[in-house]
Design a protein around this motif. Structure first.
Motif, PDB file in Angstrom:
ATOM      1  N   THR A  86      -5.449  25.335 -40.301  1.00 19.15           N
ATOM      2  CA  THR A  86      -4.443  24.369 -40.724  1.00 19.15           C
ATOM      3  C   THR A  86      -3.106  25.086 -40.727  1.00 19.15           C
ATOM      4  OG1 THR A  86      -4.573  24.872 -43.093  1.00 19.15           O
ATOM      5  CG2 THR A  86      -6.156  23.274 -42.220  1.00 19.15           C
ATOM      6  N   ALA A  87      -2.040  24.362 -40.484  1.00 19.79           N
ATOM      7  CA  ALA A  87      -0.739  25.030 -40.422  1.00 19.79           C
ATOM      8  C   ALA A  87       0.389  24.028 -40.629  1.00 19.79           C
ATOM      9  CB  ALA A  87      -0.557  25.741 -39.085  1.00 19.79           C
ATOM     10  N   VAL A  88       1.468  24.525 -41.245  1.00 19.39           N
ATOM     11  CA  VAL A  88       2.742  23.809 -41.317  1.00 19.39           C
ATOM     12  C   VAL A  88       3.768  24.695 -40.626  1.00 19.39           C
ATOM     13  CG1 VAL A  88       4.576  22.938 -42.793  1.00 19.39           C
ATOM     14  CG2 VAL A  88       2.203  22.601 -43.439  1.00 19.39           C
ATOM     15  N   PHE A  89       4.484  24.128 -39.665  1.00 19.33           N
ATOM     16  CA  PHE A  89       5.527  24.867 -38.956  1.00 19.33           C
ATOM     17  C   PHE A  89       6.823  24.071 -39.064  1.00 19.33           C
ATOM     18  CE2 PHE A  89       8.238  25.884 -35.428  1.00 19.33           C
ATOM     19  CZ  PHE A  89       8.106  27.251 -35.277  1.00 19.33           C
ATOM     20  N   GLY A  90       7.923  24.760 -39.378  1.00 22.34           N
ATOM     21  CA  GLY A  90       9.179  24.043 -39.549  1.00 22.34           C
ATOM     22  C   GLY A  90      10.394  24.842 -39.119  1.00 22.34           C
ATOM     23  N   ILE A  91      11.499  24.128 -39.005  1.00 18.45           N
ATOM     24  CA  ILE A  91      12.777  24.717 -38.632  1.00 18.45           C
ATOM     25  C   ILE A  91      13.806  24.388 -39.711  1.00 18.45           C
ATOM     26  CG2 ILE A  91      14.652  24.709 -36.931  1.00 18.45           C
ATOM     27  CD1 ILE A  91      12.137  25.986 -35.892  1.00 18.45           C
TER      28      ILE A  91
END
Length: 442
Positions: free
Chosen positions: A297-302
């Motif tokens: 599972t992962a959350v990726f953001g800018i």
């Protein structure tokens, strides 16, 4: 200096002849033979990566003939998909800037489809005028490193079994106990080093923002699969991610390492959060689509700070991960919904959920893994802490800086005691609160 067990002989014709014969035997090894049969791989490439020379050792690992490689392939053609991305975004730029790069972990592809983990070092050869001529690269087989990790685990199990069998005899039990403790300490030292290598040493300084993180290891005897990172995309934007790999141990650690490097490389190519997760999904699905599937599972953001307004725009995407919490300066806290996000690496073409929010001064974005929400509470340790309890707890620290939020959550994890049986990663990203206006005392 003499060899052990030998005494220097008296000077004379006999000693000189023996010495000359020994040197003559050594000189029979030509430089070319030493190059071709070295215990490691050697290759030389032009500055564009075209392979100009390669030794027999590396060709043997690859299962290729010289005529299929020299002048026809580039160094990156020998690497896996993730390795090519890392080479283009990190390895090659560092080599151009520094002139040399050492000990980089990559994987090379074999002709039969197999993969070999390797450690790669490269150095640029320059002409007398300072112009770069070619790149010399050394490739070391790293398969023994993985075997060593597995051997440590087997050693601990064997020591534990020996300790139990030796309980009937005091001397045997004492010897087994000491051996087991020594093996366990060695294993813990190795696992601690490996675990630290999977996390950033420190968080970067971001203008107009504050950041804090914490990693809780549930067991010192097993490698965890939680991960996080924050890094610069360019002079104006920052990327962040946090996630949880399925499973524990060396296999999970390998996936964690691959995930971190893939997301970093993907972000430099295209910082769009959904695109970054899609790239990771492709790499994981291609690598682990066989009999031992691996996913995360992962959350990726800018983060896009606006120095004029003091606000930060957050664009993120989630792949099966718990929603992030947004702690507002006005004392409220709520989840940023990312419904429908599917696990990363489990399907060939998944759909990842995207979301956007804006952080104003005093706001904090909180990311976490499910170790905290799945902590067992109550006297019988059967009730899960849950999302609602976490939101209620975090609300008390809305408007506080990230360091204060992480400190409070760290104390909460300590309070769970043995009810916390899973690793937990925490990452808080916030905008500093505005200083209150100075009162006029006149």
């Amino acid at each position: 200096m003499c060899r052990t067990g030998q005494q220097p002989g008296p000077p004379g014709a006999g000693g000189e002849k023996t010495s000359k014969a020994a040197f003559a035997a050594l000189l029979e090894d030509s430089a070319e033979e030493l190059y071709e049969s070295a215990p490691c791989g050697y290759l030389s490439t032009l500055m564009d990566g075209t392979i100009a020379k390669i030794n027999a050792t590396l060709l043997g690992w690859l299962g290729l003939e010289p005529e299929a490689v020299v002048g026809r392939m580039r160094f990156t053609d020998l690497l896996t998909v993730g390795g090519k991305l890392y080479h283009e975004t990190h390895f090659a730029p560092l080599l151009r800037m520094q002139g040399e790069v050492g000990g980089i972990a990559l994987e090379i592809k074999q002709a039969d489809g197999g993969r070999i983990p390797v450690l790669v070092s490269s150095v640029i050869k320059y002409a007398g005028t300072g112009e770069p001529l070619l790149i010399r690269t050394t490739v070391f087989d790293a398969r023994d490193r993985r075997a060593y990790e597995e051997e440590l685990l087997r050693g601990r199990e064997a020591a534990e079994a020996a300790r139990k069998q030796a309980e009937a005899a005091r001397k045997q039990a004492e010897a087994a106990r000491k051996q087991a403790e020594a093996d366990r300490a060695r294993l813990q030292d190795a696992l601690t080093v490996l675990q630290k290598s999977l996390l950033p040493d420190s968080l970067p300084t971001m203008p107009g923002m504050e950041a804090a993180a914490y990693y809780h290891t549930a067991s010192v005897d097993r490698l965890g699969g939680d991960f996080y990172d924050v890094f610069a995309i360019d002079g104006k934007r920052w990327a962040f991610f946090l996630g949880d790999v399925c499973g524990k141990g060396p296999q999970a650690a390998a996936v964690t390492s691959l995930t971190r490097y893939t997301l970093r490389a993907a972000a430099l190519h295209d910082p769009d959060p959904v695109t970054a997760l899609s790239t990771l999904n492709k790499v994981l699905h291609e690598r682990y689509s066989g009999g031992d599937p691996r996913y995360c599972t992962a959350v990726f953001g800018i983060l896009e700070p606006d120095s004029a307004t003091g606000q930060v725009t957050v664009r993120l995407a989630s792949g099966g991960h718990p929603p992030v919490l947004v702690l507002r300066a006005d004392g409220t806290a709520d989840f940023l919904p990312t419904p429908g996000g599917i696990l990363v690496g489990i399907l060939p073409d998944p759909c990842f959920a995207a979301a956007t929010t804006v952080l104003t001064p005093g706001d904090t974005l909180l990311l976490y893994t499910d170790g905290i929400t799945e902590a067992r509470t109550g006297e019988d340790r059967t009730t899960l802490y849950g999302d609602d309890a976490l939101r209620a707890f975090a609300t008390h620290y809305a408007g506080k800086p990230p360091q204060a939020v992480i400190k409070a959550l760290t104390e909460l994890l300590d309070d769970f005691g043995d009810g916390l049986d899973d690793d937990t990663a925490l990452l808080a990203l916030g905008v500093p609160a505005e200083d209150p206006p100075t009162k006029n005392t006149r």
